[in-house]
Design an enzyme around this catalytic site. Structure first.
Site, PDB file in Angstrom:
ATOM      1  N   GLY A 188     -11.516   4.674   0.733  1.00 45.68           N
ATOM      2  CA  GLY A 188     -10.245   3.978   0.908  1.00 45.68           C
ATOM      3  C   GLY A 188      -9.884   2.958  -0.157  1.00 45.68           C
ATOM      4  CG  ASP A 242      -8.691  -1.193  12.188  1.00 46.74           C
ATOM      5  OD1 ASP A 242      -7.716  -1.782  12.656  1.00 46.74           O
ATOM      6  OD2 ASP A 242      -9.079  -0.090  12.623  1.00 46.74           O
ATOM      7  CE  LYS A 288      -4.696  -1.287  10.840  1.00 43.58           C
ATOM      8  NZ  LYS A 288      -4.619   0.011  11.529  1.00 43.58           N
ATOM      9  CG  PHE A 323      -3.408   4.971  11.353  1.00 44.70           C
ATOM     10  CD1 PHE A 323      -4.712   4.546  11.601  1.00 44.70           C
ATOM     11  CD2 PHE A 323      -3.195   5.937  10.378  1.00 44.70           C
ATOM     12  CE1 PHE A 323      -5.781   5.083  10.891  1.00 44.70           C
ATOM     13  CE2 PHE A 323      -4.264   6.478   9.670  1.00 44.70           C
ATOM     14  CZ  PHE A 323      -5.552   6.056   9.936  1.00 44.70           C
ATOM     15  CB  VAL A 324      -0.951   1.526   7.050  1.00 45.96           C
ATOM     16  CG1 VAL A 324      -0.020   0.628   7.838  1.00 45.96           C
ATOM     17  CG2 VAL A 324      -2.313   0.869   6.873  1.00 45.96           C
ATOM     18  NE  ARG A 336      -9.130   9.485   1.061  1.00 44.68           N
ATOM     19  CZ  ARG A 336      -9.710   8.679   1.949  1.00 44.68           C
ATOM     20  NH1 ARG A 336      -9.433   7.394   1.958  1.00 44.68           N
ATOM     21  NH2 ARG A 336     -10.564   9.165   2.823  1.00 44.68           N
TER      22      ARG A 336
HETATM   23  P1  IMP Z   1     -13.069  -1.259  10.433  1.00 46.45           P
HETATM   24  O1  IMP Z   1     -12.541  -0.822  11.755  1.00 46.45           O
HETATM   25  O2  IMP Z   1     -12.678  -2.664  10.095  1.00 46.45           O
HETATM   26  O3  IMP Z   1     -14.541  -1.028  10.350  1.00 46.45           O
HETATM   27  O4  IMP Z   1     -12.371  -0.348   9.350  1.00 46.45           O
HETATM   28  C1  IMP Z   1     -13.017   0.780   8.889  1.00 46.45           C
HETATM   29  C2  IMP Z   1     -12.216   1.658   7.973  1.00 46.45           C
HETATM   30  O5  IMP Z   1     -11.252   2.318   8.740  1.00 46.45           O
HETATM   31  C3  IMP Z   1     -11.421   0.987   6.860  1.00 46.45           C
HETATM   32  O6  IMP Z   1     -12.194   0.696   5.731  1.00 46.45           O
HETATM   33  C4  IMP Z   1     -10.418   2.084   6.577  1.00 46.45           C
HETATM   34  O7  IMP Z   1     -10.961   3.032   5.668  1.00 46.45           O
HETATM   35  C5  IMP Z   1     -10.201   2.716   7.943  1.00 46.45           C
HETATM   36  N1  IMP Z   1      -8.939   2.249   8.546  1.00 46.45           N
HETATM   37  C6  IMP Z   1      -8.735   1.231   9.411  1.00 46.45           C
HETATM   38  N2  IMP Z   1      -7.428   1.108   9.724  1.00 46.45           N
HETATM   39  C7  IMP Z   1      -6.795   2.069   9.013  1.00 46.45           C
HETATM   40  C8  IMP Z   1      -5.415   2.449   8.880  1.00 46.45           C
HETATM   41  O8  IMP Z   1      -4.468   1.876   9.456  1.00 46.45           O
HETATM   42  N3  IMP Z   1      -5.179   3.502   8.047  1.00 46.45           N
HETATM   43  C9  IMP Z   1      -6.154   4.176   7.367  1.00 46.45           C
HETATM   44  N4  IMP Z   1      -7.443   3.838   7.456  1.00 46.45           N
HETATM   45  C10 IMP Z   1      -7.760   2.805   8.270  1.00 46.45           C
HETATM   46 MG    MG Z   2     -12.519   2.196   3.976  1.00 43.49          MG
END
Ligand code: IMP
Ligand code: MG
Length: 182
Positions: A51, A110, A138, A159-160, A172
């Site tokens: 990402g 996230d 977020k 969701f983005v 991407r």
């Molecule tokens: P976490 O939930 O903070 O562990 O986020 C993990 C990973 O989920 C991030 O590094 C992103 O790659 C992916 N992610 C979280 N939210 C989004 C979104 O809104 N769009 C796309 N990928 C997301």
């Molecule tokens: Mg990521």
């Protein structure tokens, strides 16, 4: 993810949340802040694949301090828009972190699970200093207590996609951040 047509693929890009120009301006500002903080001291930029690869590319071109780059791969979303809940490190960095001022370059905070796991793991390797920079945050989605040291944009719970962020591995390569919708 399968699309029946190009129109179907495009129709899921609901609306642009952050334009290419807004992203580029924020990246320049963040790079200036990095230059000021490190003041000529060499840094190691560590990007979390996949990402953060686009963000990493722009940040590393905008900073002027001497910078090495490295990549880690973490998986937490396996498909679609729902988190699997656990974090898997599928590729690690090889540098001896005791020699480095480390900056993690991440796409989004996230739930906070990915970064809190990665930070725990890397801090245990005793880097000279450690910071986390995230393109997006977020905060309403947080399930673990985690804050990045620098965030470029705080967004609501949508969701983005785009600028490195995917849905089922697509989108991407959009140069902006958009809201995804079925
Ligand atoms: P976490 O939930 O903070 O562990 O986020 C993990 C990973 O989920 C991030 O590094 C992103 O790659 C992916 N992610 C979280 N939210 C989004 C979104 O809104 N769009 C796309 N990928 C997301
Ligand atoms: Mg990521």
């Amino acid at each position: 993810m399968k699309f029946d047509s190009y129109e179907n693929y495009q129709s899921k890009i609901k609306r642009v949340l952050i334009t290419e120009d807004e992203i580029q301006a924020a990246v320049k500002k963040a790079a200036k802040a990095i230059d000021e903080i490190y003041d000529g001291t060499p840094i190691l930029l560590v990007s979390i694949l996949k990402g953060a690869f686009v963000f990493m590319s722009d940040v590393c071109k905008a900073v002027t301090v001497p910078a090495e780059i490295a990549f880690m791969m973490a998986k937490s979303y396996f498909d679609g828009t729902v988190s699997s809940g656990n974090v898997q490190i599928t590729m690690d960095i090889t540098q001896n972190l005791e020699k480095y001022h480390v900056i993690i370059i991440e796409d989004i905070v996230d739930t906070g699970r990915t970064l809190s796991e990665i930070v725990k793991m890397l801090k245990a390797r005793n880097p000279k200093s450690f910071r986390v920079i995230a393109l997006l945050d977020k905060p309403s989605r947080r399930t673990v207590d985690f804050e990045a040291d620098m965030v470029l944009f705080t967004i609501p719970d949508h969701f983005v996609i785009g600028y490195g962020l995917d849905c089922g591995e697509y989108y991407r390569n959009l140069p902006y951040i958009a809201e995804y919708g079925e």
